[in-house]
Design an enzyme around this catalytic site. Structure first.
Site, PDB file in Angstrom:
ATOM      1  N   SER A 211     -13.402 116.026 -77.169  1.00  0.00           N
ATOM      2  CA  SER A 211     -14.423 116.994 -77.549  1.00  0.00           C
ATOM      3  C   SER A 211     -14.326 118.314 -76.778  1.00  0.00           C
ATOM      4  O   SER A 211     -13.307 118.998 -76.815  1.00  0.00           O
ATOM      5  CB  SER A 211     -15.777 116.320 -77.367  1.00  0.00           C
ATOM      6  OG  SER A 211     -16.828 117.150 -77.756  1.00  0.00           O
TER       7      SER A 211
ATOM      8  N   THR B  26     -21.536 111.173 -68.695  1.00  0.00           N
ATOM      9  CA  THR B  26     -20.137 111.556 -68.916  1.00  0.00           C
ATOM     10  C   THR B  26     -19.459 112.174 -67.693  1.00  0.00           C
ATOM     11  O   THR B  26     -18.262 112.378 -67.698  1.00  0.00           O
ATOM     12  CB  THR B  26     -20.029 112.584 -70.067  1.00  0.00           C
ATOM     13  OG1 THR B  26     -20.760 113.752 -69.689  1.00  0.00           O
ATOM     14  CG2 THR B  26     -20.581 112.057 -71.364  1.00  0.00           C
TER      15      THR B  26
HETATM   16  P1  NG1 Z   1     -24.427 113.707 -70.126  1.00  0.00           P
HETATM   17  O1  NG1 Z   1     -23.186 113.936 -69.349  1.00  0.00           O
HETATM   18  O2  NG1 Z   1     -24.890 112.273 -70.145  1.00  0.00           O
HETATM   19  O3  NG1 Z   1     -25.505 114.672 -69.777  1.00  0.00           O
HETATM   20  C1  NG1 Z   1     -23.442 115.141 -72.166  1.00  0.00           C
HETATM   21  C2  NG1 Z   1     -24.467 115.975 -72.891  1.00  0.00           C
HETATM   22  C3  NG1 Z   1     -25.074 115.155 -74.004  1.00  0.00           C
HETATM   23  C4  NG1 Z   1     -24.028 114.528 -74.927  1.00  0.00           C
HETATM   24  C5  NG1 Z   1     -22.912 113.875 -74.123  1.00  0.00           C
HETATM   25  C6  NG1 Z   1     -21.731 113.442 -74.961  1.00  0.00           C
HETATM   26  C7  NG1 Z   1     -26.056 117.595 -71.956  1.00  0.00           C
HETATM   27  C8  NG1 Z   1     -27.113 117.865 -70.964  1.00  0.00           C
HETATM   28  N1  NG1 Z   1     -25.542 116.373 -71.977  1.00  0.00           N
HETATM   29  O4  NG1 Z   1     -24.080 114.004 -71.668  1.00  0.00           O
HETATM   30  O5  NG1 Z   1     -25.984 115.931 -74.703  1.00  0.00           O
HETATM   31  O6  NG1 Z   1     -23.562 115.444 -75.853  1.00  0.00           O
HETATM   32  O7  NG1 Z   1     -22.419 114.742 -73.084  1.00  0.00           O
HETATM   33  O8  NG1 Z   1     -20.829 114.452 -75.245  1.00  0.00           O
HETATM   34  O9  NG1 Z   1     -25.701 118.494 -72.732  1.00  0.00           O
HETATM   35 ZN    ZN Z   2     -17.626 117.357 -79.700  1.00  0.00          ZN
END
Ligand code: NG1
Ligand code: ZN
Length: 543
Positions: free
Chosen positions: A64, A501
């Site tokens: 992504s 993530t």
């Molecule tokens: P995490 O790393 O859990 O905050 C991020 C994005 C999520 C989602 C995931 C998957 C923010 C604050 N968090 O998650 O919205 O898209 O990555 O790609 O944007």
């Molecule tokens: Zn994406």
């Protein structure tokens, strides 16, 4: 199933001993060079999941919005949805099994799931434009064939295109034709119908600049261009020919830095948008006459789409419930605006689209978006049937016309997952139908100033949350401290949560002014650092 073959092939995709990873909100993500065994094993798991569900399963190779050097993999369930949670656990066990344990873990899963090995398995595979993706998707294919599964490699596709294809294959063409061309045809037909309906209201010749993050979105938009009507002129930037994937561009960069991507010149009022690297997220933006940058993120998109649908539902006289699902990151102004205007439930789900998707399914119409621009609209079977029936049979012209617009909106939106191309076309159609400029859309409400920060701690699992991640239960004293800080600031809100993530704790704060939001975020970061085992340097004030 021939486990002997699996053992033989697995030796060619051997797991480096000791390496461990977890199937998180976005599947597995890591440096590409560490992922070969994971890919092979996800090929194996996709075969098992396909046997279990007796359906086609998707495997998408992408990381992504993450850097080009990274890669990742996620499985797509029969209706184009994210993998069921109990199987996420199987995925983690399988990916972490040391080489000699692999067959035991595999047969454990078969046993737990009471799999009938006689069932056929079919897996569809897609990949993004990363230099590592081709080889890694071949490893997935090796996994599929090692377990005797059949497959079709769709090659370079956006993540949402693969979700679409999976759904089409499992609904016997009801959702559309299971090809990338079928996707273009379905979306462009619905879009053209909507633009025809809009054309009666105004002359719509719109120009849209699109930053494709140097990713797959550029390739696919170029393919799709010939299906689009002349009234939408798109200009593609960051198409991957020169720039590096997600580097200083893309939806994530624009949202985080609140500035335009490199490689895209903006003149005053020009409408622009950015996709992320696999084209499942989108944000819009423009510069005003004073040169100030305005971002229209997932919250603004959810607002535009949900108010549009609400107005149409009222016009049709249908009594269908419309809900909007957000996360804790949704700007407070958007939540307030939505509560006042859509007069239906506005709910908060945990971060991660699977949580939003799940909640959205509870309603006749569920609009969900993360603030970062990932989202879509779900229509229940009943809602869809009622709308299609009315579009066909309604005697009242005004009501029938509204039902037809809704019907085309249903066909234009990718209901399986957030989709930058589909969302973009929905937004363009709505702006045309409502005769709105991007500035007028932006003026629906004003974002409350906010700040997001990251804090490094020794083990982010010490933070446990509740109430859709808006309150911290552990470590002791942290929530009390946040409450006290919030109380000191006007219009304030703040929360912390461990990222799913990245190895960090995320801090979010909003307040009446940018300065107050920055201060609050900083003070909350210090509280996390002190109470949750911060490592490295103490968080510095935001400059
Ligand atoms: P995490 O790393 O859990 O905050 C991020 C994005 C999520 C989602 C995931 C998957 C923010 C604050 N968090 O998650 O919205 O898209 O990555 O790609 O944007
Ligand atoms: Zn994406």
């Amino acid at each position: 199933m021939d486990f002997g073959t699996v053992a033989k092939y697995s030796a060619l995709h051997a797991k480096p001993p000791g390496l461990s990873s977890q199937y998180g909100t976005a599947g597995f993500r890591s440096k590409a060079e560490n992922l070969d065994h994971t890919m092979f094993r996800m090929g194996l798991l996709a075969v098992l999941r396909s046997k279990k569900t007796q359906s086609t399963i998707g495997v998408m190779v992408t990381a992504s919005h993450n850097p080009e050097e990274d890669n990742g993999v996620k499985l797509i369930d029969p209706l184009g949805e994210m993998l069921a949670p109990s199987w996420e656990e199987h995925a983690t066990c399988l990916a972490n099994a040391e080489e000699p344990e692999l067959l035991t873990v595999l047969s454990d899963i078969c046993q737990k799931e009471a799999l009938d090995s006689q069932h056929d398995a079919f897996v569809v595979i897609g990949r993004d434009t990363r230099s590592s993706s081709k080889k890694l998707s071949q490893s997935v294919i090796d996994g599929v064939t090692a377990l005797g599964g059949q497959f079709r490699d769709y090659g370079l596709v956006t993540t949402p295109q693969l979700h679409y294809v999976v759904c089409c294959r499992n609904t016997h063409g009801n959702y559309g034709r299971a090809t990338v061309e079928g996707y273009y045809q379905k979306l462009s037909k619905a879009f053209m119908e909507l633009m025809k309906q809009a054309a009666t209201q105004r002359d719509c010749h719109v120009c849209l600049k699109i930053d494709c993050a140097n990713g797959i979105g550029a390739l696919k938009l170029k393919e799709m261009e010939r299906y689009l009507p002349g009234c939408l002129r798109i200009h593609i930037f960051n198409d991957g020919l020169n720039g590096k994937l997600n580097h200083l561009c893309g939806a994530d960069f624009v949202k985080e830095h609140q500035k335009p991507p490199v490689g895209l010149e903006m003149t005053t009022g020009e409408r622009c948008c950015s996709f992320d690297g696999d084209a499942d997220r989108i944000v819009y933006y423009y510069n005003d006459a004073a040169g100030r940058f305005h971002l229209l993120d997932g919250d603004k998109i959810a607002t535009l789409i949900s108010t549009f649908i609400k107005e149409l539902l009222v016009k049709t006289g249908q009594t269908l419930t419309l809900a909007v699902i957000q996360t804790a990151y949704a700007n407070g102004s958007s939540t307030r605006y939505l509560e006042e205007t859509i007069k239906g439930p506005v709910q908060c789900a945990k971060t991660g689209v699977k949580h939003l998707h799940h909640k959205a399914k509870e309603f006749d119409v569920g609009v969900y978006f993360e603030a970062n621009g990932h989202g879509t609209v779900l229509f229940s079977k009943t809602a869809e049937m009622k709308i299609r029936h009315q579009a066909e049979n309604e005697k009242d012209n005004r009501k029938r016309e509204a039902a037809k617009i809704l019907e085309n909106t249903i066909d234009l939106i990718n209901q399986t997952v957030g989709d930058a191309i589909s969302d973009m076309l929905v937004i363009e159609a709505i702006l045309a139908l409502k005769n709105l400029t991007v500035q007028q859309w932006d003026a629906m409400y004003t974002d409350r100033p906010n700040r997001q920060l990251k804090v490094k701690v020794a083990d982010r699992r010490v933070i446990d949350t509740t109430d859709a991640e808006r309150r911290a239960v552990t470590p002791p004293g942290l929530q009390e401290k946040i409450d006290a800080l919030v109380k000191k600031t006007t219009w304030a809100r703040a929360f912390v949560r461990p990222s799913g993530t990245e190895d960090v704790v995320r801090v979010y704060a909003e307040a009446d002014t940018q300065e107050n939001a920055d201060n609050l975020a900083h003070e909350v970061s210090l509280a996390v650092y002190c109470l949750a085992g911060g490592v490295g340097e103490e968080p510095k004030p935001v400059v």
